[in-house]
Design a protein around this motif. Structure first.
Motif, PDB file in Angstrom:
ATOM      1  N   LEU A 200     -48.777 -73.124  84.586  1.00 13.67           N
ATOM      2  CA  LEU A 200     -48.558 -74.439  84.879  1.00 13.67           C
ATOM      3  C   LEU A 200     -47.878 -74.571  83.336  1.00 13.67           C
ATOM      4  O   LEU A 200     -46.255 -75.571  83.623  1.00 13.67           O
ATOM      5  N   GLY A 201     -47.002 -74.178  81.877  1.00 16.60           N
ATOM      6  CA  GLY A 201     -46.221 -74.649  81.235  1.00 16.60           C
ATOM      7  C   GLY A 201     -44.325 -73.602  82.046  1.00 16.60           C
ATOM      8  O   GLY A 201     -44.266 -75.054  81.441  1.00 16.60           O
ATOM      9  N   ALA A 202     -44.382 -72.876  82.409  1.00 18.96           N
ATOM     10  CA  ALA A 202     -43.578 -72.584  82.393  1.00 18.96           C
ATOM     11  C   ALA A 202     -42.925 -73.696  83.758  1.00 18.96           C
ATOM     12  O   ALA A 202     -41.680 -73.550  83.845  1.00 18.96           O
ATOM     13  N   VAL A 203     -43.848 -73.178  84.936  1.00 18.75           N
ATOM     14  CA  VAL A 203     -43.377 -74.711  85.428  1.00 18.75           C
ATOM     15  C   VAL A 203     -42.532 -75.835  85.473  1.00 18.75           C
ATOM     16  O   VAL A 203     -42.102 -76.667  86.247  1.00 18.75           O
ATOM     17  N   THR A 204     -43.596 -76.495  84.798  1.00 16.02           N
ATOM     18  CA  THR A 204     -43.223 -77.675  84.315  1.00 16.02           C
ATOM     19  C   THR A 204     -41.835 -77.300  83.508  1.00 16.02           C
ATOM     20  O   THR A 204     -40.984 -78.679  83.713  1.00 16.02           O
ATOM     21  N   LEU A 205     -41.799 -76.689  82.084  1.00  5.68           N
ATOM     22  CA  LEU A 205     -40.480 -76.701  81.920  1.00  5.68           C
ATOM     23  C   LEU A 205     -39.520 -76.369  83.102  1.00  5.68           C
ATOM     24  O   LEU A 205     -38.791 -77.324  82.581  1.00  5.68           O
ATOM     25  N   CYS A 206     -39.533 -75.193  83.911  1.00  2.00           N
ATOM     26  CA  CYS A 206     -38.690 -75.043  85.397  1.00  2.00           C
ATOM     27  C   CYS A 206     -38.401 -76.188  85.461  1.00  2.00           C
ATOM     28  O   CYS A 206     -36.782 -76.767  85.758  1.00  2.00           O
TER      29      CYS A 206
END
Length: 314
Positions: A200-206
């Motif tokens: 979830l953190g990775a796609v939010t940062l993306c």
């Protein structure tokens, strides 16, 4: 056409245009690398970019400065990225289908909010953006001086973001954990990592980085928001991630390739006004398709890319 590469002045202009057109793609592609390395196939970059562009426009006008626009653009893109993450990581939605839906949602919401907030006078919708900053002496370096040392802060930010992202992925615990989640989520889970939280953190940062890409369009290039202004750049960024083999440096190099093809097609349009411009506009997209076709079977995505992970299944 040959003058573009033999005339120093024309070559310097071409290099500067290539770099400027690549900057939005670089931000979005780096975001895509983080997402894909965590095992999330994220094709919603187009939606995050257009929402980021609208957020940047609204933020800059409301706050009265480009800095507010950058923050608002990143938040708008990150919001869509988080929504995509909740749907795919927690609800188990298919990542491709959810990505298509997120793109349509981003394009629709941006257009709707723009029609609600924009006035009929173009001058009132003009966005306070970044001005170019020239470093005396360095800007006079042949070929690259104008592109690198007479440009806006977002270009420098994009240049710095590439090695920083590579450093984070290769040399930090956070990067190693992200890659572990993308390669073998079950083993990462057994080791105590929260697969869902990292994804979830990775796609939010993306989404935030893609939003920054959209913000660049408004704050550094056009200084105005228009519906559909991203014009498929999010999809080109997805192609750059694959072409760059899921690494920040490779993705940035691919973005420069697409930026170069875009700069060349603009030169061809001006030099051939009697030819329909649509024939030249397709060049960047054609380059993306051809390079991806050439890579089929030659690159390997993260092992768990696109796979939904449910903890109870371990």
């Amino acid at each position: 056409m040959i003058d573009l590469f033999t005339n120093p002045t024309a070559l310097a202009d071409l290099f500067a245009t290539m770099l400027r057109l690549s900057v939005p793609l670089v931000f979005a592609a780096i975001g895509g690398v983080f997402s894909e390395r965590a095992g999330m196939v994220n094709i919603s970059l187009e939606g995050s970019m257009i929402l980021g562009a609208f957020g940047a426009s609204w933020g800059a006008i409301a706050g009265g400065s480009a800095g507010f626009g950058v923050v608002a653009g990143a938040l708008a893109g990150g919001l869509l990225g988080a929504g995509f993450g909740i749907a795919t990581v927690y609800a188990g939605a298919n990542q491709i289908v959810a990505g298509i839906g997120a793109n349509l949602l981003g394009l629709g919401v941006a257009a709707f909010l723009h029609r609600l907030t924009a006035t009929g006078r173009a001058a009132e919708n003009r966005v306070p953006g970044f001005a170019d900053i020239t470093i005396p002496g360095l800007a006079d370096i042949p070929i690259v001086g104008k592109a690198l040392f007479a440009t806006d802060p977002m270009t420098w930010a994009a240049i710095l973001a590439v090695p920083l992202a590579a450093l984070v992925l290769a040399r930090t615990g956070l990067g190693l954990r992200l890659k572990a989640v993308g390669e073998n989520p079950r083993a990462a889970d057994v080791a105590g990592l929260s697969v869902r939280l990292y994804r979830l953190g990775a796609v939010t940062l993306c989404g935030m980085l893609a939003g920054l890409g959209g913000a660049v369009l408004v704050l550094s290039q056009v200084f105005l928001f228009t519906e559909g202004m991203t014009a498929g750049k999010g999809f080109i960024a997805v192609a750059a991630v694959i072409l760059g083999r899921w690494s920040p440096l490779g993705a940035a190099a691919a973005c420069l390739l697409f930026g170069l093809s875009d700069a060349i097609q603009l030169r061809l349009q001006f030099a051939n006004t009697d030819v329909p411009y649509q024939l030249f506009v397709v060049l960047p997209y054609l380059a993306a398709i051809l390079t991806l076709v050439g890579l089929v079977g030659r690159s390997r995505a993260p092992q768990a890319s696109g796979q939904f992970y449910r903890r109870e299944s371990r």
